[in-house]
Write an enzyme that holds these catalytic residues in place. Structure first.
Site, PDB file in Angstrom:
ATOM      1  N   GLY A 234      37.437  -1.124  -5.179  1.00  0.00           N
ATOM      2  CA  GLY A 234      37.110  -0.323  -6.190  1.00  0.00           C
ATOM      3  C   GLY A 234      38.387   0.255  -6.876  1.00  0.00           C
ATOM      4  N   GLY A 271      39.048  -6.029  -4.637  1.00  0.00           N
ATOM      5  CA  GLY A 271      39.261  -7.246  -5.158  1.00  0.00           C
ATOM      6  C   GLY A 271      40.299  -7.013  -6.053  1.00  0.00           C
ATOM      7  CB  CYS A 340      27.319 -19.264 -31.904  1.00  0.00           C
ATOM      8  SG  CYS A 340      28.009 -20.605 -33.002  1.00  0.00           S
ATOM      9  CD  GLU A 341      25.712 -14.475 -27.248  1.00  0.00           C
ATOM     10  OE1 GLU A 341      25.570 -13.207 -27.670  1.00  0.00           O
ATOM     11  OE2 GLU A 341      24.906 -15.056 -26.814  1.00  0.00           O
ATOM     12  CE1 TYR A 369      35.147  -8.892  -9.571  1.00  0.00           C
ATOM     13  CE2 TYR A 369      36.660  -7.342 -10.111  1.00  0.00           C
ATOM     14  CZ  TYR A 369      35.623  -7.648  -8.967  1.00  0.00           C
ATOM     15  OH  TYR A 369      35.624  -7.285  -7.968  1.00  0.00           O
TER      16      TYR A 369
HETATM   17  C1  LIG Z   1      30.668  -4.440  -2.098  1.00  0.00           C
HETATM   18  C2  LIG Z   1      31.699  -4.460  -2.810  1.00  0.00           C
HETATM   19  N1  LIG Z   1      32.926  -4.502  -2.087  1.00  0.00           N
HETATM   20  C3  LIG Z   1      34.192  -4.585  -2.639  1.00  0.00           C
HETATM   21  C4  LIG Z   1      34.032  -4.939  -4.217  1.00  0.00           C
HETATM   22  C5  LIG Z   1      35.480  -5.126  -4.739  1.00  0.00           C
HETATM   23  O1  LIG Z   1      35.595  -4.299  -5.848  1.00  0.00           O
HETATM   24  P1  LIG Z   1      37.086  -4.171  -6.715  1.00  0.00           P
HETATM   25  O2  LIG Z   1      37.107  -5.492  -7.204  1.00  0.00           O
HETATM   26  O3  LIG Z   1      36.767  -3.233  -7.794  1.00  0.00           O
HETATM   27  O4  LIG Z   1      38.080  -3.628  -5.724  1.00  0.00           O
HETATM   28  C6  LIG Z   1      32.808  -4.787  -4.822  1.00  0.00           C
HETATM   29  C7  LIG Z   1      32.853  -5.081  -6.315  1.00  0.00           C
HETATM   30  O5  LIG Z   1      32.700  -4.166  -6.855  1.00  0.00           O
HETATM   31  C8  LIG Z   1      31.758  -4.738  -4.320  1.00  0.00           C
HETATM   32  O6  LIG Z   1      30.586  -4.758  -4.765  1.00  0.00           O
HETATM   33  N1  LIG Z   2      32.959  -7.867 -12.882  1.00  0.00           N
HETATM   34  C1  LIG Z   2      33.588  -6.406 -12.882  1.00  0.00           C
HETATM   35  C2  LIG Z   2      33.420  -5.872 -11.672  1.00  0.00           C
HETATM   36  C3  LIG Z   2      32.288  -6.045 -10.807  1.00  0.00           C
HETATM   37  C4  LIG Z   2      32.471  -5.722  -9.422  1.00  0.00           C
HETATM   38  C5  LIG Z   2      31.548  -6.368  -8.723  1.00  0.00           C
HETATM   39  N2  LIG Z   2      30.864  -5.384  -7.638  1.00  0.00           N
HETATM   40  C6  LIG Z   2      34.639  -6.310 -13.765  1.00  0.00           C
HETATM   41  O1  LIG Z   2      35.251  -7.255 -14.420  1.00  0.00           O
HETATM   42  O2  LIG Z   2      35.156  -5.218 -13.865  1.00  0.00           O
END
Ligand SMILES: Cc1ncc(COP(=O)(O)O)c(C=O)c1O
Ligand SMILES: N[C@@H](CCCC[NH3+])C(=O)O
Length: 407
Positions: A234, A271, A340-341, A369
């Site tokens: 996160g 991530g 088309c949105e 993402y």
């Molecule tokens: C269980 C879990 N771990 C890790 C992450 C990685 O999150 P982030 O990309 O915000 O670090 C997520 C996505 O929110 C998640 O759902």
């Molecule tokens: N997809 C999201 C993050 C989601 C993480 C999934 N748990 C974004 O682009 O910000």
């Protein structure tokens, strides 16, 4: 202390090189710089020397990205059987893989149980019946319990998970669940607890992160005998160029303080932080339409290329790579994609050097993402991905790819 710049802004990318790549490979095009992933991994390792750091694959599963992360020695946090398979294919050993099952489809469990026989990774369950379903498949191995900590955080309500009921076992029930796993299920070995507050935590919501870690440490002490307690990922990155980078040392200090007296190893699973600023998206201006209000500038990347603006109202940094851009007056424009949105808008009010047909624009922080959430909606083939050095790391889909799976 951190050892390299905590953020790479769009202005830090080499414009000339990005223009060359756009010319050579066409647009829309994702460009990934693996060196930046290494720098981000180094910074995480320096800030959290005591923690087990796993990369959350969902941010970007491209094989070149996974190879880089694997070489950095990080673990792999996987959300599906497909991600576990990708991690194994990229060379992550079983002891570095964790599979976090979220309402897992039967096919996922079939595949994962088979893989776990040879690779012995940890499977995290967020509901007790997942454990029953694993036992029905003769699963024997390492289990981690996902906790719903009742504390959420994130850049948008749609990605705030820590207080959403679909994730994890309610905090107060966890000690009893752990006791029954230990007493009634000899074939499984309870090794950890897991929670995740949500995605895109900024300096402003550290209090939620601190509270989540504190609660998890308390639970870890109560349950006892665990190898690790994972407090999720996160960690946010600044999408707005004016926003300061996340103070990773401050996050680490807050985590350490809140994790106090928990004997298990601290585990984190970022991530976005690892890959967001390792990627840019290049897109070409395809139309310039004067309107009485804000002129509309059409581009060839839409919500099927980068979904975040349409889904979360996310605002990414965008620069023009036009060589004579500095000499043009700035204009506010509405940047719209080819879908088309009405939602297919990169930004409704973006100031750019007077955009012209054929200009290439660069979109920042596209490494997380971005490609991962791309789709073929409107029968748009997915874009190509290249490394900054010019290696093609995912080929552009063609129109014939669109019907590849159909009879
Ligand atoms: C269980 C879990 N771990 C890790 C992450 C990685 O999150 P982030 O990309 O915000 O670090 C997520 C996505 O929110 C998640 O759902
Ligand atoms: N997809 C999201 C993050 C989601 C993480 C999934 N748990 C974004 O682009 O910000």
């Amino acid at each position: 202390m951190t050892t390299n710049p905590p953020v790479r802004r769009l202005a830090d990318w080499p414009d000339g090189r990005l223009r060359e790549l756009a010319d050579e490979h066409g647009t829309p095009l994702y460009v990934i710089d693996p060196d930046r992933i290494r720098e981000n991994a180094d910074r995480l390792g320096t800030a959290f020397p005591e923690a087990e750091v796993s990369y959350a694959l969902k941010a970007n599963t491209n094989r070149a990205v996974l190879d880089t992360v694997e070489q950095c020695g990080l673990g792999a946090e996987c959300a599906s059987a497909g991600e576990v398979q990708r991690a194994i294919d990229a060379g992550f050993s079983g002891d570095r893989i964790r599979y976090t099952a979220v309402n897992p489809p039967a096919r996922d469990l079939d595949h994962v149980v088979e893989l776990a026989r040879g690779h012995e990774f940890v499977t995290t369950i967020g509901a007790l019946d997942t454990l029953d379903r694993l036992r029905d498949r003769d699963f024997a191995g390492h289990i981690c319990v996902r906790v719903n900590p009742g504390v959420g955080a994130g850049h948008h309500a749609k990605v705030t998970t820590g207080d959403a009921p679909q994730f994890g076992i309610p905090y107060d029930r966890v000690p009893d669940v752990c006791t029954s796993i230990r007493t009634e299920m000899p074939a499984v070995d309870l090794v950890g607890l897991h929670a995740h507050a949500g995605s895109g935590i900024s300096g402003d919501d550290l209090s939620a992160h601190r509270e989540l870690v504190r609660r998890m440490a308390e639970l870890g002490r109560q349950v006892g005998g665990l190898d690790f307690v994972a407090v999720g990922g996160g960690f946010g990155v600044p999408y707005d160029p004016e926003e300061p980078p996340l103070d990773l040392d401050a996050v680490a200090a807050a985590t350490r303080e809140a994790f106090d007296r928990c004997n298990a190893q601290l585990a984190i699973e970022p991530g976005r932080y690892l890959v967001a600023d390792s990627g840019v998206l290049l897109t070409t201006v395809t139309a310039v339409k004067p309107t009485p209000e804000t002129p509309v500038v059409g581009v060839d990347a839409g919500m099927t290329t980068l979904l975040r603006p349409a889904l979360y109202g996310a605002v990414h940094e965008i620069h023009s790579l036009a060589p004579d851009g500095d000499a043009r007056p700035s204009r506010s424009c509405l940047l719209a994609g080819p879908i088309c949105e009405t939602a297919d808008v990169l930004d409704r009010n973006r100031s750019l050097p007077d955009p012209r047909y054929g200009d290439v624009l660069a979109v920042g922080n596209a490494g997380a993402y971005g490609y991962e959430m791309a789709s073929q909606y409107n029968s748009r083939p997915r874009p190509a991905v290249v490394s900054l050095a010019g290696d093609r790391i995912a080929r552009r889909e063609t129109i014939s790819d669109l019907t590849r799976l159909e009879r």
